[in-house]
Write an enzyme that holds these catalytic residues in place. Structure first.
Site, PDB file in Angstrom:
ATOM      1  N   ASP A  81      -2.011  12.071  -3.172  1.00 52.08           N
ATOM      2  CA  ASP A  81      -2.139  13.535  -3.184  1.00 52.08           C
ATOM      3  C   ASP A  81      -2.401  14.018  -4.613  1.00 52.08           C
ATOM      4  O   ASP A  81      -1.621  13.720  -5.520  1.00 52.08           O
ATOM      5  CB  ASP A  81      -0.862  14.169  -2.639  1.00 52.08           C
ATOM      6  CG  ASP A  81      -0.623  13.766  -1.198  1.00 52.08           C
ATOM      7  OD1 ASP A  81      -1.530  13.951  -0.376  1.00 52.08           O
ATOM      8  OD2 ASP A  81       0.475  13.244  -0.900  1.00 52.08           O
ATOM      9  N   GLU A 123       0.862  -1.189   0.000  1.00 54.29           N
ATOM     10  CA  GLU A 123       0.000   0.000   0.000  1.00 54.29           C
ATOM     11  C   GLU A 123       0.894   1.234   0.000  1.00 54.29           C
ATOM     12  O   GLU A 123       1.715   1.433   0.902  1.00 54.29           O
ATOM     13  CB  GLU A 123      -0.908   0.007   1.230  1.00 54.29           C
ATOM     14  CG  GLU A 123      -1.904   1.160   1.183  1.00 54.29           C
ATOM     15  CD  GLU A 123      -2.728   1.287   2.456  1.00 54.29           C
ATOM     16  OE1 GLU A 123      -2.689   0.377   3.320  1.00 54.29           O
ATOM     17  OE2 GLU A 123      -3.392   2.324   2.610  1.00 54.29           O
TER      18      GLU A 123
END
Ligand SMILES: C[S@@+](CC[C@H](N)C(=O)[O-])C[C@H]1O[C@@H](n2cnc3c(N)ncnc32)[C@H](O)[C@@H]1O
Length: 283
Positions: free
Chosen positions: A179, A104
């Site tokens: 992001d 992840e």
């Protein structure tokens, strides 16, 4: 985590990692030499350059750990955590067993990481994150709840994939709420670019899954485009140009996921979430 794109909220803290890699700002911007061919080259290899700091998908953020987080970190990190390095990872030795491996990228405070590890005891999960206070929250939870199938890497996930992860070795890669870098002049900082897609695909085993979620419509469009252009991938859900119902049952990892900490804020703000799922071609 949601303020990560705001330069004003960031102060410099060194992030561990091999800084003199072949991956330059130009590489990240999308016109890279084939990163699938990248091999661990060791510190100071001749293609690296220290003259121009490369563009990364994060800005370093300082943040203090609480006293209890520091104590938990001291007890746990030597066993379950490592800083990014040039050393190839021996996941079986680190976890003490042979199990399908899922990475992840940008696990944040690890709310979803911990929930998935507990729901998927048959998998080994590695969370990669640059933000130490986020990792520290997850370390505390791992200790408190006795979670055995999570390991943590601190540093830039691109460095990790390039240097530490073998080709064709991962069963899954998850990138939840990367992001978005919404300003056009910052788009080059986005993690999911053609070069990173190729790198991720090269580290997945044939049949392995890339699962991305984002609440940013513009970034979702960009990710869909770069994923569609990656020849090693086939779309496995609608947003990725496939049919979820045809693939969800037979995929090696589940397509469902818990709500992440960032996402719970996005939900409050009423954002739509886009899930994009690809499989690596081959068997
Ligand atoms: C918006 S937050 C989302 C965190 C978490 N996935 C969630 O949904 O709650 C994005 C995270 O990615 C991390 N990040 C960004 N670029 C990274 C990189 N190249 N390697 C590792 N972590 C990165 C940031 O530090 C930040 O914690």
């Amino acid at each position: 985590m949601d303020a990560v794109n705001d330069a004003a909220n960031h102060t410099a803290e060194p992030v561990p990692g091999p800084r003199s890699t072949a991956s330059t700002a130009v590489d990240r911007a999308g016109s890279a030499p084939d990163p699938a061919a990248a091999q661990p080259t060791g510190p100071g290899h001749p293609t690296g350059s220290r003259l121009h700091p490369r563009v990364t998908s994060f800005r370093s953020r300082r943040g203090a750990l609480t006293a209890t987080q520091q104590q938990s970190w001291a007890r746990m990190w030597p066993r379950i955590g490592r800083d990014v390095s040039d050393d190839a990872l021996d996941a079986a030795a680190w976890f003490g067993r042979q199990a399908p491996l899922i990475i992840e990228i940008g696990c944040g405070t690890g709310t979803a990481t911990a929930a998935m590890a507990q729901a998927e005891p048959e998998f080994d999960l590695i969370g990669i994150e640059v933000y130490k206070p986020g990792l520290a929250q997850l370390v505390q939870r791992i200790e408190r709840e006795g979670i055995e199938n999570i390991r943590l890497l601190r540093g830039d996930a691109v460095d990790v994939l390039e240097h530490m992860i073998a080709k064709d070795s991962l069963t899954g890669v998850r990138v939840f709420f990367p992001d978005p870098w919404p300003k056009a002049r910052h788009h080059k900082r986005r993690l999911l670019q053609p070069s990173t897609m190729t790198l991720i695909a090269s580290r997945l085993r044939p049949g392995g899954i890339l699962h991305v979620a984002t609440d940013h419509a513009g970034y979702a469009e960009h990710i869909a485009e770069v994923g569609a252009a990656e020849p090693q991938f086939i779309g496995l859900n609608e947003a990725a140009g496939g049919d979820r119902d045809s693939f969800a049952e037979s995929a090696p990892i589940g397509f469902d996921r818990p709500v992440t900490k960032f996402e719970s804020k996005a939900h409050r703000a009423g954002s739509d979430i886009t899930e994009l799922i690809w499989g690596k071609i081959g068997s």
